[in-house]
Write a protein that holds these residues in place. Structure first.
Motif, PDB file in Angstrom:
ATOM      1  N   ILE A  46      -5.110 -38.515 -24.377  1.00 52.29           N
ATOM      2  CA  ILE A  46      -6.522 -39.305 -23.845  1.00 52.29           C
ATOM      3  C   ILE A  46      -6.345 -39.048 -22.244  1.00 52.29           C
ATOM      4  CG2 ILE A  46      -7.340 -41.692 -23.305  1.00 52.29           C
ATOM      5  CD1 ILE A  46      -6.586 -42.393 -26.250  1.00 52.29           C
ATOM      6  N   VAL A  47      -5.107 -39.076 -21.930  1.00 51.35           N
ATOM      7  CA  VAL A  47      -4.866 -39.068 -20.458  1.00 51.35           C
ATOM      8  C   VAL A  47      -5.026 -37.490 -19.885  1.00 51.35           C
ATOM      9  CG1 VAL A  47      -2.907 -38.742 -18.330  1.00 51.35           C
ATOM     10  CG2 VAL A  47      -3.000 -40.951 -20.032  1.00 51.35           C
ATOM     11  N   ILE A  48      -4.458 -36.509 -20.730  1.00 46.13           N
ATOM     12  CA  ILE A  48      -4.794 -35.182 -20.261  1.00 46.13           C
ATOM     13  C   ILE A  48      -6.186 -34.966 -20.531  1.00 46.13           C
ATOM     14  CG2 ILE A  48      -4.344 -32.891 -21.206  1.00 46.13           C
ATOM     15  CD1 ILE A  48      -1.572 -33.839 -21.609  1.00 46.13           C
ATOM     16  N   GLY A  49      -7.010 -35.245 -21.415  1.00 47.06           N
ATOM     17  CA  GLY A  49      -8.468 -35.088 -21.724  1.00 47.06           C
ATOM     18  C   GLY A  49      -9.185 -35.750 -20.670  1.00 47.06           C
ATOM     19  N   THR A  50      -9.062 -36.981 -20.372  1.00 48.03           N
ATOM     20  CA  THR A  50      -9.785 -37.538 -19.285  1.00 48.03           C
ATOM     21  C   THR A  50      -9.636 -36.781 -17.916  1.00 48.03           C
ATOM     22  OG1 THR A  50      -9.337 -39.633 -20.463  1.00 48.03           O
ATOM     23  CG2 THR A  50      -9.864 -39.670 -18.007  1.00 48.03           C
ATOM     24  N   GLN A  51      -8.293 -36.459 -17.579  1.00 55.05           N
ATOM     25  CA  GLN A  51      -8.193 -35.506 -16.364  1.00 55.05           C
ATOM     26  C   GLN A  51      -9.080 -34.166 -16.368  1.00 55.05           C
ATOM     27  OE1 GLN A  51      -3.983 -35.486 -15.750  1.00 55.05           O
ATOM     28  NE2 GLN A  51      -3.931 -37.858 -15.133  1.00 55.05           N
ATOM     29  N   ALA A  52      -8.879 -33.661 -17.519  1.00 49.99           N
ATOM     30  CA  ALA A  52      -9.564 -32.212 -17.584  1.00 49.99           C
ATOM     31  C   ALA A  52     -10.917 -32.620 -17.618  1.00 49.99           C
ATOM     32  CB  ALA A  52      -9.180 -31.601 -18.813  1.00 49.99           C
ATOM     33  N   CYS A  53     -11.610 -33.478 -18.297  1.00 51.67           N
ATOM     34  CA  CYS A  53     -12.957 -33.541 -18.093  1.00 51.67           C
ATOM     35  C   CYS A  53     -13.302 -33.972 -16.561  1.00 51.67           C
ATOM     36  CB  CYS A  53     -13.375 -34.993 -18.674  1.00 51.67           C
ATOM     37  SG  CYS A  53     -13.399 -34.492 -20.345  1.00 51.67           S
ATOM     38  N   ILE A  54     -12.473 -34.720 -15.940  1.00 53.73           N
ATOM     39  CA  ILE A  54     -13.104 -35.144 -14.568  1.00 53.73           C
ATOM     40  C   ILE A  54     -12.868 -34.077 -13.624  1.00 53.73           C
ATOM     41  CG2 ILE A  54     -12.334 -36.446 -12.390  1.00 53.73           C
ATOM     42  CD1 ILE A  54     -11.380 -38.812 -14.424  1.00 53.73           C
ATOM     43  N   LEU A  55     -11.834 -33.207 -13.671  1.00 58.96           N
ATOM     44  CA  LEU A  55     -11.802 -31.947 -12.856  1.00 58.96           C
ATOM     45  C   LEU A  55     -12.717 -30.989 -13.236  1.00 58.96           C
ATOM     46  CD1 LEU A  55      -7.662 -31.380 -12.692  1.00 58.96           C
ATOM     47  CD2 LEU A  55      -9.150 -32.053 -11.119  1.00 58.96           C
ATOM     48  N   GLY A  56     -12.971 -30.972 -14.496  1.00 61.37           N
ATOM     49  CA  GLY A  56     -14.090 -29.853 -14.961  1.00 61.37           C
ATOM     50  C   GLY A  56     -15.231 -30.147 -14.469  1.00 61.37           C
ATOM     51  N   LEU A  57     -15.678 -31.286 -14.508  1.00 63.64           N
ATOM     52  CA  LEU A  57     -16.964 -31.985 -14.084  1.00 63.64           C
ATOM     53  C   LEU A  57     -17.227 -31.871 -12.526  1.00 63.64           C
ATOM     54  CD1 LEU A  57     -17.806 -35.097 -16.007  1.00 63.64           C
ATOM     55  CD2 LEU A  57     -18.893 -32.707 -16.280  1.00 63.64           C
ATOM     56  N   LEU A  58     -16.175 -32.265 -11.679  1.00 62.59           N
ATOM     57  CA  LEU A  58     -16.202 -32.003 -10.473  1.00 62.59           C
ATOM     58  C   LEU A  58     -16.159 -30.461  -9.906  1.00 62.59           C
ATOM     59  CD1 LEU A  58     -13.606 -34.480  -8.964  1.00 62.59           C
ATOM     60  CD2 LEU A  58     -15.955 -34.719  -8.643  1.00 62.59           C
ATOM     61  N   ALA A  59     -15.389 -29.594 -10.669  1.00 63.32           N
ATOM     62  CA  ALA A  59     -15.610 -28.125 -10.273  1.00 63.32           C
ATOM     63  C   ALA A  59     -16.601 -27.526 -10.749  1.00 63.32           C
ATOM     64  CB  ALA A  59     -14.246 -27.562 -11.071  1.00 63.32           C
ATOM     65  N   CYS A  60     -17.137 -27.962 -11.580  1.00 59.57           N
ATOM     66  CA  CYS A  60     -18.691 -27.289 -12.013  1.00 59.57           C
ATOM     67  C   CYS A  60     -19.768 -27.830 -10.824  1.00 59.57           C
ATOM     68  CB  CYS A  60     -19.243 -27.865 -13.470  1.00 59.57           C
ATOM     69  SG  CYS A  60     -18.239 -26.985 -14.669  1.00 59.57           S
TER      70      CYS A  60
END
Length: 101
Positions: A46-60
């Motif tokens: 959950i922690v890794i997935g949440t961080q990947a989502c946040i970083l992915g959305l910000l980067a996009c």
């Protein structure tokens, strides 16, 4: 002597690869969250997935505004689905722990 080599323009291909990998991590984490039983591994996912989502959305969002390429809009939409899922999961965890009233 010799002519100096012209400098090549910076390549932007690594950004799309990076964001694509974040999107894949987010989707795999969302699926593993549903498959795994309650344990420390699920909490880590959950922690890794949440961080990947946040970083992915910000980067996009940031890179999409900068380079104006359609792939980033597609990746933004694709990453927003697991981001919404993790928002629901985190809200439920906060409700169970009593952090929300």
């Amino acid at each position: 002597m010799g002519d100096p080599k012209p400098s090549a323009p910076p390549k932007q291909g690594w950004v799309a690869t990076f964001v694509t990998r974040l999107c894949i991590i987010a989707w795999c984490s969302a699926v593993l969250t549903e498959i795994l039983p309650r344990s420390m591994v699920e909490s880590l996912v959950i922690v890794i997935g949440t961080q990947a989502c946040i970083l992915g959305l910000l980067a996009c969002f940031i890179v999409g505004l900068r380079f104006r390429q359609g792939i980033f809009i597609l990746l933004f939409v694709t990453t927003s689905v697991p981001a919404a899922y993790f928002a629901v999961v985190l809200r439920e965890i906060a409700r169970i722990k009593g952090w929300l009233t």
